[in-house]
Structure formats: C-alpha cells, structure tokens
Design a protein around this motif. Structure first.
Motif, PDB file in Angstrom:
ATOM      1  N   ASP A   1      52.006  52.263 -30.160  1.00  0.00           N
ATOM      2  CA  ASP A   1      51.932  52.390 -31.611  1.00  0.00           C
ATOM      3  C   ASP A   1      51.172  53.638 -32.050  1.00  0.00           C
ATOM      4  O   ASP A   1      51.130  53.955 -33.227  1.00  0.00           O
TER       5      ASP A   1
ATOM      6  N   ARG B   1      62.014  45.015 -45.796  1.00  0.00           N
ATOM      7  CA  ARG B   1      61.005  45.660 -44.972  1.00  0.00           C
ATOM      8  C   ARG B   1      59.919  46.287 -45.822  1.00  0.00           C
ATOM      9  O   ARG B   1      60.135  46.606 -46.997  1.00  0.00           O
TER      10      ARG B   1
ATOM     11  N   CYS C   1      55.581  50.956 -43.932  1.00  0.00           N
ATOM     12  CA  CYS C   1      55.664  51.143 -42.479  1.00  0.00           C
ATOM     13  C   CYS C   1      56.985  50.693 -41.879  1.00  0.00           C
ATOM     14  O   CYS C   1      57.205  50.885 -40.679  1.00  0.00           O
TER      15      CYS C   1
ATOM     16  N   THR D   1      58.104  47.652 -41.297  1.00  0.00           N
ATOM     17  CA  THR D   1      58.081  46.366 -40.604  1.00  0.00           C
ATOM     18  C   THR D   1      58.718  45.282 -41.469  1.00  0.00           C
ATOM     19  O   THR D   1      58.491  45.245 -42.685  1.00  0.00           O
TER      20      THR D   1
ATOM     21  N   CYS E   1      53.150  42.251 -45.291  1.00  0.00           N
ATOM     22  CA  CYS E   1      53.416  43.013 -44.079  1.00  0.00           C
ATOM     23  C   CYS E   1      52.310  42.694 -43.081  1.00  0.00           C
ATOM     24  O   CYS E   1      51.126  42.890 -43.390  1.00  0.00           O
TER      25      CYS E   1
ATOM     26  N   VAL F   1      51.670  44.238 -40.398  1.00  0.00           N
ATOM     27  CA  VAL F   1      51.193  45.429 -39.703  1.00  0.00           C
ATOM     28  C   VAL F   1      50.186  46.192 -40.557  1.00  0.00           C
ATOM     29  O   VAL F   1      49.054  46.435 -40.140  1.00  0.00           O
TER      30      VAL F   1
END
Length: 532
Positions: free
Chosen positions: A170, A275, A279, A281, A294, A296
């Motif tokens: 990542d 999404r 980012c 996700t 989210c 993340v």
C-alpha cells in the motif's frame, strides 16, 4: 490467590479456587487473566487425547538454510524450536496473531519482546536499541520486525507464511517479509497448515527442506452447507450447531471475509459499485451510524449520489461481519456476541481471541484475523460465512485464498464442528479443505497455474501507468521476453491504467521493470504482487 494457584497441581475450577481462597475471586482473577498470568479454558467432553510428544527439533530442522514446516505448529513446539538458538525472530501476519504467539512464549522466555506497528514510538525505539545492543534476543513481531538490527540472527520463524499481510503493497517501499526473512536468518522456518502454492512447489522441487511436524489428533466434524438450498445469513444447520455448543458450555467463532454490515453497496439504477471518491475503495454500510463509510481512509458519506447515473437508490450486496453479529444476537439473545476485526484491534490494542472468549463472549464473529492461531480447546464450533466473496474474486489466487482460510480455521479446533456456507460446494478448494486433502488441492491448483502460466511457472509484476502510456510501455519492453495483460482501470486512480507483466524468470522480469521505470519515471511497479 496466586499462592493457591501455584500450590495446585494442574487445572483448578473457579468453585474450588473460591473455596481455597475464602473470598470473592472475580475481580482479582480478571486482573490475572488480563495480564496473561493465568489462562481460562473449558474442558472438552470425554477424556482428552494426549498430544504427540514434541519432536527432537535438532534432528528434524536443518542447522542452516530454509525449511517448510507443513502442517503448522502447536504451542508446545515453540520452546523446543527456539531453545537451541541464542537469537530468534518470530513473525506473525497480524498484530492479533503476534500477541497470541507472544503470550504463549512468555512462560518459557520471560524476556521475549513484542514488536508491531501499534506500539508507541518510544516502545519501538526501546526494542530497536535493545536488539542492536544484543540484550533483546527473542522478538515476536509483524512484518516490520524483519528490519530489526540483530547483530547475528540464528533463527527466523515465519508463522502462516502464506498470509498476504507479509507483503507491504500500500506504500513504498514494496517488500515481502517472507522474502527478506530468507536473507536474514541462518535458519529460516516457514510454518503453515496451508502454505503458499509457490512455497509448496519449491519444497516439492527440493529447493527448500520439507518437514511435517507431528499433529495432534483432532475430532472435527466437517459440514458443507449448500447455500443454493438454504437461505438466510445464519442457516439452519449453523444455528443448530451453535445451539448445541452453547448448551454444552463451549464457545464458537464465525469468520466473515468482509467488515461492515454488507460486503458492498451498489446503485439500484445502474448496478455500479459505489466507491470512495478519495481512494477508490468500495464503500460499506455502517449500520450503527446509518452512513456509507470508507474503511481505508475513514471518510463518511451521510448521502451519496451514483457518479455514473446520478441515482440515489441503493442496493446492498453480500454479508459483512457486523450483519452476522446482529443475526447471532437476535437468534441467541442470552449469549454474549463479540466482534473482532481490524477496527476493534485499533480501538482496543490489548484485545485477543483467547481473552474475549474467556471473559467477554460465548460467540465471536470476526474477519479472517481470528482464524490464524493455534487450537483453543474451548472452541466447539468454527464457521465460515460469506466466503464466496473470496472464491469469486477476480484474482488467480482466489482458490488458494479460500483453501487457506478454511485450513487455518480448522486448526482452531481440537474437537468440534467446522461448518462452511457456500454456493460452490463442489469447488476443489472447498472439497479439499473439508476433506483435509492437501495433495488434491495443490495438484489441481498447480495444474491450473501451469495451464495459464501463472506463478510458480512465471514471475509477475503489476505496473500502474499515467493515462495514455501503453504505447511507451510496450516500446520499452519490446526486447524482453514478457507477456502483457491489460490494461484495466484501477478504481480511484484518476484514469491510470494497470498492466500485469509475465516473465519466464525473475531476472528477465527485473530487467524489464527497470527498463519500464527508465522510460516512464512515474510508473508504479510492484514485483510479485499479492493483490492484483
């Protein structure tokens, strides 16, 4: 109380302990449990099956080089493995698994240190300096511990070596702790009940030693629930199995691949998966907050408009861990149900599965992090719910990930029932896992990999490029023996393009990637990616 416990030969019941102490024991016993000084367990029905004697590790494990410990390790194996080495580094894929391993080691190695990203900077710095000075000789840690400055490292043990948590992908620098471990220790042991296909292939080819540690006898009933014939999040066979376990005074764990209430949220009009605009996700629905969030970057969206069609009607897909927890709470209102996922670990740094089962809950729902670890005799049922999300993923490792999850989950049981809910009951990854037939799984998986030239029969790189750079990439690599797959559009990357590059060997791949980076400096290159 401590004196009473020390003068008792073997386990003692709470009733017997209270009689010996002569006063209330709940509060002091809780403190001892929290500090890991005592351990609570629920005995299984019937006479206990004696564990096999630990092997003579000096004669089994090579003095130098790498070995695959196929079948995994028991808690009783660690002292013998570590005892002959002056310095040792034990790696675990998750903080939760590292804490559990560290707790097992402390009675035998009281000065063993625990190192992971959740520690304060001061604690990490203290351990780093102690390792450098040679005063910290045994360390348990997650992937970043592989960089600890041991002056001379005798043993590196990589627990659950197949876990993709060992790969940092990542952020830069990209690295795999398993690969670095094999360069650091004099003896490197890769332990797993379900090793990576590449590691298994290396062992069968004789590139690394293959060791089968003795395994305890397990009395596990394995049940596959066909979701084409059943309905509901918690099916009738699973509910009945949990009820039987609770009536017997034992505990249960349920593994769900995804956090949140549902696995994904889609636009009801066009079907687009929603999404995170920040980012990329997929967003999940947080029931307690009644928001899309989210997992993340942490952003929350009280309202959301589909970027494709402008629709505001939502459709919820799949099953998340929070939803399973709510279903179990409704079905078993008198049972305490806990949730362990990455968010819970961040919120409660001291949390671990053993402690939750002994003090807080009869049922634990969690993401796959709770499937990794040694057997806990108090667990009478272990279930996998929603695993079709892994099996149906657009990843050539989907079958491998599914098999590994189920194989790891089964090792949590000494006696009890393993239940798998799936719409693919005949898939070889599931049938092999339920049968405990690793030969069937690895032979079929390797045959499939060979047919499509995927690792271990090729080497891969993932390359993400700015828009309109495909021609430049192909021009830079036209002299190299590589195959292109793509482009695809990774979500949330602003129109960037993703390519997979296959090469017949590692050297060709590295040279091709070096040429790509020189031609396109903004290219993001990950060699041997764990996530496609």
């Amino acid at each position: 109380m401590i004196r009473a416990l020390l003068t008792t030969a073997g386990p003692v019941t709470k009733k017997e302990l209270a009689a010996r102490v002569g006063r209330g024991i709940s509060r002091p016993l809780s403190r001892l449990l929290e500090r890991g000084l005592v351990r609570e367990f629920v005995p299984t029905d019937g006479p206990a099956t004696p564990a096999p004697p630990p092997p003579d590790w000096a004669s089994v494990v090579p003095e130098s080089g790498s070995a695959l410990l196929f079948g995994g390790l028991q808690a009783s194996d660690y002292p013998g493995l570590i005892g002959k080495h002056e310095t040792a580094l034990l790696l675990a894929p998750e903080i939760l698994a590292a804490k559990e391993l560290h707790r097992f080691l402390l009675p035998h190695f009281p000065r063993a240190e625990l190192y992971h990203s959740g520690l304060s900077e001061g604690d990490k710095g203290r351990i780093w300096e102690q390792v450098r000075a040679g005063t910290a000789k045994i360390v348990v840690g997650t992937r970043s511990a592989v960089f600890l400055p041991f002056p001379d490292l005798d043993l590196v043990l990589v627990e659950r070596e197949e876990d993709r948590g060992y790969k940092q992908s990542d952020m830069l620098p990209y690295y795999h702790a398993r690969a670095l471990a094999r360069r650091r220790g004099k003896t490197v042991l890769l332990a797993s009940p379900a090793p990576a296909v590449e590691t298994y292939h290396q062992a069968m080819a004789g590139e690394i030693a293959l060791v089968h540690p003795p395994q305890p006898s397990r009395e596990v009933e394995r049940v596959c629930v066909d979701m084409r014939k059943e309905s509901g999040v918690v099916t009738r066979p699973l509910a009945e199995g949990i009820a039987q376990v609770l009536d017997a005074g034992r505990k249960g764990i349920v593994v769900v691949p995804r956090r949140g209430y549902f696995q994904a949220v889609a636009c009801k009009n066009c079907g687009e998966i929603l999404r995170c605009p920040s980012c990329g996700t997929p967003l999940v629905y947080a029931a307690r907050r009644a928001q899309l969030v989210c997992r993340v970057c942490g952003r929350a969206y009280p309202s959301f408009t589909c970027p494709s069609c402008g629709g505001r009607a939502l459709r919820f897909l799949g099953t998340g861990a929070e939803r399973v927890k709510a279903e179990l709470h409704a079905l078993f209102p008198s049972a305490r149900v806990a949730l362990i996922d990455a968010e819970a670990v961040r919120r409660r740094p001291g949390i671990d599965l053993t402690g939750v089962l002994s003090r807080e809950a009869e049922l634990v729902v969690g993401t796959p992090i709770i499937a990794k670890g040694t057997a806990l005799p108090e667990i009478g049922i272990a279930a996998a719910v929603g695993i079709d999300a892994i099996l149906a993923a657009s990843d050539f490792r989907a079958g491998e990930r599914t098999y590994q999850l189920l194989a790891n989950l089964s090792t949590r049981l000494t006696a009890g029932r393993l239940i798998v809910q799936t719409r693919y009951p005949t898939h070889y990854a599931i049938t092999a896992a339920l049968a405990g037939d690793y030969v069937r799984f690895y032979s079929q998986e390797l045959e499939s990999r060979r047919a499509f030239s995927y690792p271990p029969f090729s080497h891969l790189a993932r390359i993400i490029l700015p828009p309109r750079q495909e021609a430049a990439l192909k021009s830079a690599l036209r002299e190299f023996p590589v195959e292109f797959l793509g482009p695809s559009s990774p979500p949330g990357r602003g129109g960037k393009e993703l390519f997979l590059i296959k090469a017949p060997n590692s050297l060709s791949l590295q040279e091709a990637c070096r040429a790509a980076k020189q031609a396109i400096p903004k290219a993001e290159i990950d060699i041997d990616p764990e996530r496609i």
